[in-house]
Design an enzyme around this catalytic site. Structure first.
Site, PDB file in Angstrom:
ATOM      1  N   HIS A 122       0.871  -1.177   0.000  1.00 60.19           N
ATOM      2  CA  HIS A 122       0.000   0.000   0.000  1.00 60.19           C
ATOM      3  C   HIS A 122       0.913   1.234   0.000  1.00 60.19           C
ATOM      4  CE1 HIS A 122      -2.898   2.874   1.762  1.00 60.19           C
ATOM      5  NE2 HIS A 122      -3.856   2.006   1.519  1.00 60.19           N
ATOM      6  N   ASP A 199       2.956  -4.901   7.990  1.00 56.67           N
ATOM      7  CA  ASP A 199       1.752  -4.068   7.931  1.00 56.67           C
ATOM      8  C   ASP A 199       0.541  -5.003   8.069  1.00 56.67           C
ATOM      9  OD1 ASP A 199      -0.463  -2.592   7.185  1.00 56.67           O
ATOM     10  OD2 ASP A 199       0.365  -1.887   5.279  1.00 56.67           O
ATOM     11  N   GLN A 202      -4.711  -5.359   6.904  1.00 54.77           N
ATOM     12  CA  GLN A 202      -5.702  -6.338   6.457  1.00 54.77           C
ATOM     13  C   GLN A 202      -5.637  -7.606   7.304  1.00 54.77           C
ATOM     14  OE1 GLN A 202      -7.975  -5.676   4.162  1.00 54.77           O
ATOM     15  NE2 GLN A 202      -7.110  -3.727   3.518  1.00 54.77           N
ATOM     16  N   LYS A 225     -10.885  -0.664   9.813  1.00 55.24           N
ATOM     17  CA  LYS A 225     -11.081  -1.885   9.020  1.00 55.24           C
ATOM     18  C   LYS A 225     -11.464  -3.068   9.908  1.00 55.24           C
ATOM     19  CE  LYS A 225      -8.076  -0.237   5.381  1.00 55.24           C
ATOM     20  NZ  LYS A 225      -6.781  -0.312   4.700  1.00 55.24           N
ATOM     21  N   CYS A 363      -4.482   2.484  -3.834  1.00 55.23           N
ATOM     22  CA  CYS A 363      -3.243   2.960  -3.181  1.00 55.23           C
ATOM     23  C   CYS A 363      -2.085   1.999  -3.409  1.00 55.23           C
ATOM     24  CB  CYS A 363      -3.433   3.186  -1.687  1.00 55.23           C
ATOM     25  SG  CYS A 363      -4.684   4.368  -1.258  1.00 55.23           S
TER      26      CYS A 363
HETATM   27  C1  PLP Z   1      -5.808   0.465   4.597  1.00 58.39           C
HETATM   28  C2  PLP Z   1      -4.400   0.050   4.528  1.00 58.39           C
HETATM   29  C3  PLP Z   1      -3.367   0.881   4.987  1.00 58.39           C
HETATM   30  C4  PLP Z   1      -3.616   2.272   5.521  1.00 58.39           C
HETATM   31  O1  PLP Z   1      -4.483   2.292   6.605  1.00 58.39           O
HETATM   32  P1  PLP Z   1      -5.066   3.706   7.098  1.00 58.39           P
HETATM   33  O2  PLP Z   1      -6.135   3.326   8.025  1.00 58.39           O
HETATM   34  O3  PLP Z   1      -5.595   4.390   5.873  1.00 58.39           O
HETATM   35  O4  PLP Z   1      -3.953   4.456   7.708  1.00 58.39           O
HETATM   36  C5  PLP Z   1      -2.079   0.419   4.919  1.00 58.39           C
HETATM   37  N1  PLP Z   1      -1.806  -0.806   4.443  1.00 58.39           N
HETATM   38  C6  PLP Z   1      -2.759  -1.639   3.998  1.00 58.39           C
HETATM   39  C7  PLP Z   1      -2.379  -3.000   3.507  1.00 58.39           C
HETATM   40  C8  PLP Z   1      -4.086  -1.233   4.018  1.00 58.39           C
HETATM   41  O5  PLP Z   1      -5.026  -2.063   3.561  1.00 58.39           O
END
Ligand code: PLP
Length: 405
Positions: A122, A199, A202, A225, A363
């Site tokens: 992302h 990260d 998800q 999320k 993104c």
């Molecule tokens: C949504 C997402 C982000 C960013 O999260 P925010 O809540 O917008 O800061 C980063 N990495 C992944 C894989 C995402 O799906």
């Protein structure tokens, strides 16, 4: 609690909405998820029952609010398998958590040091590292993604060296759905002495996560999320890794003493939480975690994958359908294109039938370039989606294929 999707759906007031005369089919969960009544109630109860600023009061409500806020930190720690609540820093979201780490480690980065990310990241896990490239002369390297959407692990291994300073990889792709073997990668990264971040934006929503077991230095997640509020996320760091980070924002609460000539800082995690934090949002995230933890993550995953496969089986019957992301290990994200049609048009037609999907680059521009596409349509399934909804998606995409061919 046993898994019954109807019982789950009934807890989300928004899911009884209609869009354009059709029942809402919400399949944009990878962008943001809807909120159960338990989260809505927790926010209302805090605002109407006990609200004050945290950490600074001696009065009853300041103490109650502080307990609720710090209690939420303990819930995040338990949810992620962190050893202690103090291993959790509250942030605005995953983006801020990654920015915090990138900025916080920047004092250790100099010209020619290497930072490794992947082609499936992302932008939130790319741009903060570009800052280190622009400002400190770091070299930013991208691990390739294979045609099926899996990470090229052999190339990743060959890219690691004594020049590697930071490796940051998504645990689960928001476009391909690929689940990366973070635990397998961790010792390779550790052998170079580099910091390892994953990260979990998800993954924390779709997989059981234990940061200790994964062997990462840093891990991040985002509340909205995970069926929680916006404006709140978390950074996990080992005690040693958090101590390496320079403070990011300055202000109240993050200091020990402030003089005209010098300043000293509080210990982590408070060192990284300048000013009045997102108190209500953090408490809302705690409520979302309590709500979510009623269910067995393996059962949630199984349900989401059943819905995913039901949709995919139907979509494969459409001639122009092209799936992007078929890694053997993947979660419930379905990115696709209809050959000859623009993904935005597909999404707009689906919206006419009350079906919410995302279309665009998600993104992840380097990933779009990797797959030679301008954009994709993406249906992403969450805890409350049903087999019926998967069928509605298939019917909607069939109509789009018909209109757009
Ligand atoms: C949504 C997402 C982000 C960013 O999260 P925010 O809540 O917008 O800061 C980063 N990495 C992944 C894989 C995402 O799906």
């Amino acid at each position: 609690m046993s898994f019954d999707v109807d019982v789950i759906r009934a807890q989300f007031p928004i899911l009884s909405r209609e869009i354009n005369g059709y029942p809402l089919t919400y399949l944009d969960n990878a962008a943001s998820a809807q909120k159960p009544q338990a989260v809505i109630d927790a926010l209302t109860a805090q605002m109407s029952g006990a609200y004050a600023n945290v950490h600074r009061g001696l009065h009853t409500m300041a103490n109650e609010t502080t307990d609720a806020y710090e209690g939420a930190r303990a819930k995040v720690a338990a949810f992620l398998g962190a050893p202690k609540p103090r291993n959790i820093v509250f942030t605005k979201g995953a983006s801020e958590a990654i920015n915090l780490v990138a900025y916080g480690l920047s004092h250790l980065i100099s010209e020619g040091d290497e930072i490794i990310v992947t082609q499936m990241e992302h932008h939130s896990n790319i741009v903060p590292w570009h800052f280190l490239r622009e400002r400190h002369g770091a070299i930013l390297k991208f691990v390739p993604v294979l045609d099926n959407g899996a990470l090229d692990l052999d190339t990743l291994k060959s890219m690691l060296s004594s020049r590697t300073k930071i490796v940051s990889i998504t645990h689960m792709s928001n476009v391909l759905g690929t689940i990366n073997p973070i635990k397998e990668i961790a010792p390779w990264v550790k052998a170079t002495g580099a910091f390892f971040m994953a990260d979990g934006s998800q993954a924390a929503v779709h997989l059981p996560v234990n940061v200790n077991d994964l062997g990462v230095d840093y891990y991040c997640m985002t509340g909205h999320k995970l069926y929680g509020p916006t404006g709140i996320g978390a950074l996990y760091g080992t005690t040693a890794a958090l101590e390496k980070l320079a403070p990011y924002n300055g202000g109240g609460e993050m200091i020990e003493d402030v003089y005209e000539t010098h300043v000293s800082y509080a210990d982590p995690p408070h060192k990284f939480e300048a000013g009045t934090p997102p108190i209500l949002e953090a408490i809302g995230l705690g409520a979302a975690i309590d709500w979510y933890r009623q269910y067995n993550p393996a059962e949630v995953h199984q349900h989401e994958m059943a819905v995913y496969h039901h949709a995919l089986d139907g979509l494969r019957g459409i001639n122009s359908f092209r799936l992007i992301g078929e890694a053997p290990e993947k979660g419930s994200v379905l990115s696709f294109n209809l050959e000859g049609a623009h993904a935005h048009d597909v999404a707009q037609i689906l919206d006419k039938y009350g079906i919410a999907v995302r279309a665009g680059q998600h993104c992840t521009q380097p990933l779009m370039v990797r797959f030679g596409v301008h954009s994709t349509a993406r249906a992403s399934f969450g805890i409350y989606n049903t087999l019926d909804e998967a069928e509605r998606l298939v019917e909607g995409v069939k109509k789009a294929a018909h209109f757009l061919s």
